[in-house]
Design an enzyme around this catalytic site. Structure first.
Site, PDB file in Angstrom:
ATOM      1  N   GLU A   1       0.805  -1.201   0.000  1.00 45.69           N
ATOM      2  CA  GLU A   1       0.000   0.000   0.000  1.00 45.69           C
ATOM      3  C   GLU A   1       0.852   1.271   0.000  1.00 45.69           C
ATOM      4  O   GLU A   1       0.515   2.253  -0.650  1.00 45.69           O
ATOM      5  CB  GLU A   1      -0.909  -0.011   1.224  1.00 45.69           C
ATOM      6  N   ASP A   2       1.949   1.251   0.739  1.00 46.58           N
ATOM      7  CA  ASP A   2       2.687   2.489   0.979  1.00 46.58           C
ATOM      8  C   ASP A   2       4.008   2.632   0.238  1.00 46.58           C
ATOM      9  O   ASP A   2       4.606   3.694   0.261  1.00 46.58           O
ATOM     10  CB  ASP A   2       3.027   2.608   2.480  1.00 46.58           C
TER      11      ASP A   2
END
Ligand code: MN
Length: 755
Positions: A105-106
């Site tokens: 996600e990051d």
């Protein structure tokens, strides 16, 4: 992107030049070694290699990121992995997934990368975790939809939800560095969703910690007060317990049993909850002590040995027969097994005694993972499997509205269970509060739909009759029966609600067909075209929500087409070129969208709403559910039709509002102290004494210059109870008044009531 799921997560921040990177590197490695030590059981060389690889990749991927606290971001995944290993008892696969849980996600790492590097299982778990937290704000029921997603992933691989719980727990432990409004939002969401989920999965310790941490951030004053009192009482409690268990210990030693006895301190949240629910003081809740006796015994002897201990305990202390709970013969659906009894100590104090084996204790503390570890030794996981099946069943229907789903589902999450029997003696477990109708739907949805009555223990009862553990139920059906709208009022299970709603929807559809024909007939009569444009004009005229809704209401006779324009207005339906020209109806003037109203009221997004005399400009009112007064910690909730409602942060509805409708919450605080007066309710009770009522009313009306609006007193057998509604300026004013009342002789409890 800013979502509530990303608690404690931040944008990458460059390291401060003064940070000692060498020292930090050493600290990262120290924490990593701590994680390795925390993983239980033997590991293969391959597993060790995978964990090392996951660690290296996570360090590299997060190297530019820092948490709000300024710490390196990698501390977070290491901590989450450690919780998975140490506190949930998960193995290497989950540790790998936890280390990588924020990477896709990051960071630049993709799901395909994870799959190539770690295989499909880890990739599936990471995918599930990313999906849960990757949702953005935007729609009304986003939180509900998230919840549904959470459960969907749970149905895929339960490890997704366990890692997610570990993630949430660590974010809650480190919530200090977040802004106040974020703290409230995250804490509410935790209380609304994650704590019940942990409870349902049998993760007792995690559930308790999540609840306590939520309370700490939602109501710091209450939290601090209770934990301080708990600390103070600790020495007394320990002394009492050691005296209480002395004779039991000696007897168990004589029996030759291997055991361990633990005194069990209560959680802050559970004490606070009891105080609120039962209107009792801290002391009254705290006074019931609890101990746990854990037996180290062989699987085939555990049940007999637990009852042996029960017999020893009750030889010394008198049990309360109403408080015996046997969850060994019939475990709870989340797998909990234990024998509970409450006995009277010589000093006249009730003590709850929990008796269980070491295996049962591990299952109770760590839940699911422990289940799987013991799975081969018996059928202990079957109750949990049944629960997971039930979830899948409800999830399978794509037509369910997410918000309804959550509300229905939460009914089942929070409730305790009862065990009932079919006429053939088959056992079914239902949530407490379930009725005969729930039972019917639990047997089969056909049985539920055609249910006209029930016999409980051979006696005819209404469908709405709540069932009790041990009841034997026979359902009476009729082919002519159809589910009714009011059935929804007396079912307690998600399954029954869901099936009833489905049936009602089907009925509605059938009626809509009739209504549609009526609309078309009338259009023809008017000489208008039968097309969507004309139907839309009718929808707008009646303010129906859809064509289906219009047809349905017409069929039910709520909208009468023939009456349009009548009623003395002189206006009638006209038709021009086949197009309807309907008379004007008076609509409410406000046709702005909610978002526009919100933006206007809010002004600068970050400034708090000031509540005071100049707030007259906007439409606001103090919510009757919690009756806030100046000085209370409050927030504003933007309603659809009634402007802004001001609630107390500890309002019973706050958790739900904040977690489901976070974007409609506005910060609010009181502006200065002015002459505004607020109506506050007080309840008090105590021992009836001559002239007591007079003393109380004197204090309220004279000494404090307070105007009373209502007052009532009742007295039974020397105990009085009174309620007063009075106008006060703010919380300080109210507290001073309450202190004075407490000092009146005979008064035992003075507390604020919400309505
Ligand atoms: Mn995380």
């Amino acid at each position: 992107m800013s979502t509530v799921q990303n608690a404690g997560k931040d944008k990458p921040v460059a390291a401060h030049p003064e940070i000692d990177l060498v020292k930090e590197r050493a600290e990262i490695l120290r924490r990593y070694r701590g994680l390795l030590r925390a993983i239980k059981g033997e590991r293969t060389a391959e597993e060790n290699r995978m964990i090392r690889k996951a660690f290296n990749i996570a360090v590299e991927a997060h190297k530019e990121q820092r948490r709000k606290s300024g710490e390196p971001y990698i501390y977070h995944p290491i901590a989450v992995a450690r919780i998975c290993a140490e506190e949930i008892g998960l193995g290497a696969t989950s540790v790998v997934a936890a280390l990588l849980h924020d990477t896709v996600e990051d960071t630049d790492l993709t799901l395909d990368d994870v799959k190539d590097l770690f295989g499909p299982t880890v990739a599936t778990i990471i995918d599930g975790l990313t999906k849960i937290s990757g949702l953005q704000f935007g729609t009304d029921s986003i939180q509900a939809e998230n919840f549904r997603k959470v459960l969907l992933t749970l149905a895929q691989d339960v490890r997704v939800i366990l890692v997610k719980l570990a993630d949430r727990l660590h974010n809650m432990r480190t919530l200090d560095s977040m802004a106040r409004d974020k703290q409230l939002k995250i804490a509410s969401e935790t209380l609304f969703l994650y704590a019940p989920l942990a409870h349902r999965l049998g993760l007792y310790n995690i559930k308790t910690e999540l609840e306590d941490l939520s309370l700490k951030f939602k109501e710091p004053a209450v939290y601090n007060e209770i934990s301080l009192k708990l600390k103070k009482g600790e020495a007394v409690r320990k002394r009492f317990i050691s005296r209480f268990i002395l004779p039991i210990k000696q007897a168990l030693d004589r029996e030759g049993l291997a055991y361990e006895i633990k005194g069990r301190p209560k959680s802050v949240h559970s004490i606070y909850n009891k105080m609120l629910k039962k209107h009792v003081t801290f002391e009254e809740v705290y006074d019931v002590f609890a101990i746990r006796i854990i037996l180290d015994t062989r699987a085939e002897l555990e049940k007999a040995d637990c009852w042996k201990v029960y017999s020893v305990v009750t030889d010394y202390y008198q049990p309360n027969p109403d408080r015996l709970r046997d969850w060994i013969s019939i475990p709870k659906a989340n797998g909990y097994e234990s024998l509970h009894t409450t006995v009277m100590s010589p000093g006249g104090r009730w003590v709850e005694v929990q008796i269980r084996s070491k295996r049962m204790d591990e299952v109770a503390e760590m839940g699911l993972a422990a289940h799987y570890r013991y799975k081969d030794e018996g059928d202990h996981a079957s109750a949990l499997d049944a629960w997971l099946n039930r979830i899948r069943e409800v999830l399978d229907d794509p037509s369910t509205n997410a918000l309804d789903f959550v509300n229905d589902f939460k009914l089942n999450l929070f409730s305790d269970e009862i065990v009932v029997f079919t006429p053939q003696g088959d056992m079914r477990s239902l949530p407490a509060g379930a009725t005969a109708l729930d039972f019917a739907f639990d047997i089969h949805s056909h049985v539920g739909r055609q249910c006209i009555g029930a016999k409980v223990n051979h006696k005819l009862v209404p469908l709405s009759q709540p069932l009790r553990s041990g009841d034997q139920i026979e359902i009476i059906t009729s082919k002519k029966q159809q589910p009714k709208e009011d059935w929804l009022n007396y079912v307690a299970t998600a399954k029954a609600r869901h099936k009833i709603k489905q049936a009602l929807r089907d009925q509605k559809k059938k009626l809509a067909v009739v209504g549609r024909e009526a609309v078309q007939r009338q259009l023809r009569k008017w000489g208008a075209k039968i097309d969507a444009a004309n139907v839309n004009l009718l929808i707008a005229y009646f303010r129906a929500t859809s064509a289906m809704d219009l047809y349905y209401q017409v069929a039910r006779g709520k909208h009468v087409l023939e009456d349009i324009g009548d009623g003395g207005t002189g206006q009638v339906v006209q038709v021009k070129n086949g197009r309807l020209v309907l008379p004007k109806v008076k609509h409410a003037p406000d046709e702005r969208t909610l978002e526009e109203v919100v933006a206007e009221i809010r002004g600068d997004k970050n400034s708090a709403l000031l509540i005071g005399d100049d707030l007259q400009k906007i439409d606001y009112n103090l919510s009757p559910c919690c009756n806030p007064i100046a000085g209370d910690d409050v927030f504003g909730f933007i309603t659809l039709n009634e402007g802004i409602k001001i609630h107390r942060v500890n309002c019973p509805n706050a958790v739900q509002l904040m977690s489901n409708f976070a974007y409609r919450i506005v910060k609010a605080r009181w502006k200065g102290k002015d002459s505004v007066e607020f109506l506050a309710g007080l309840r008090f009770s105590g021992i009836d004494d001559v002239g007591l009522v007079n003393k109380i009313t004197t204090i309220i009306s004279h000494e404090h210059n307070v105007n009373m609006r209502a007052i009532s007193f009742e007295s039974h057998d020397g105990i009085f109870e009174g309620k007063v509604k009075a106008y006060v300026h703010d919380t300080d004013h109210l507290n001073a008044l309450m202190e004075k009342l407490k000092r009146v002789r005979g008064v035992r409890i003075v507390e604020r009531v919400d309505h």
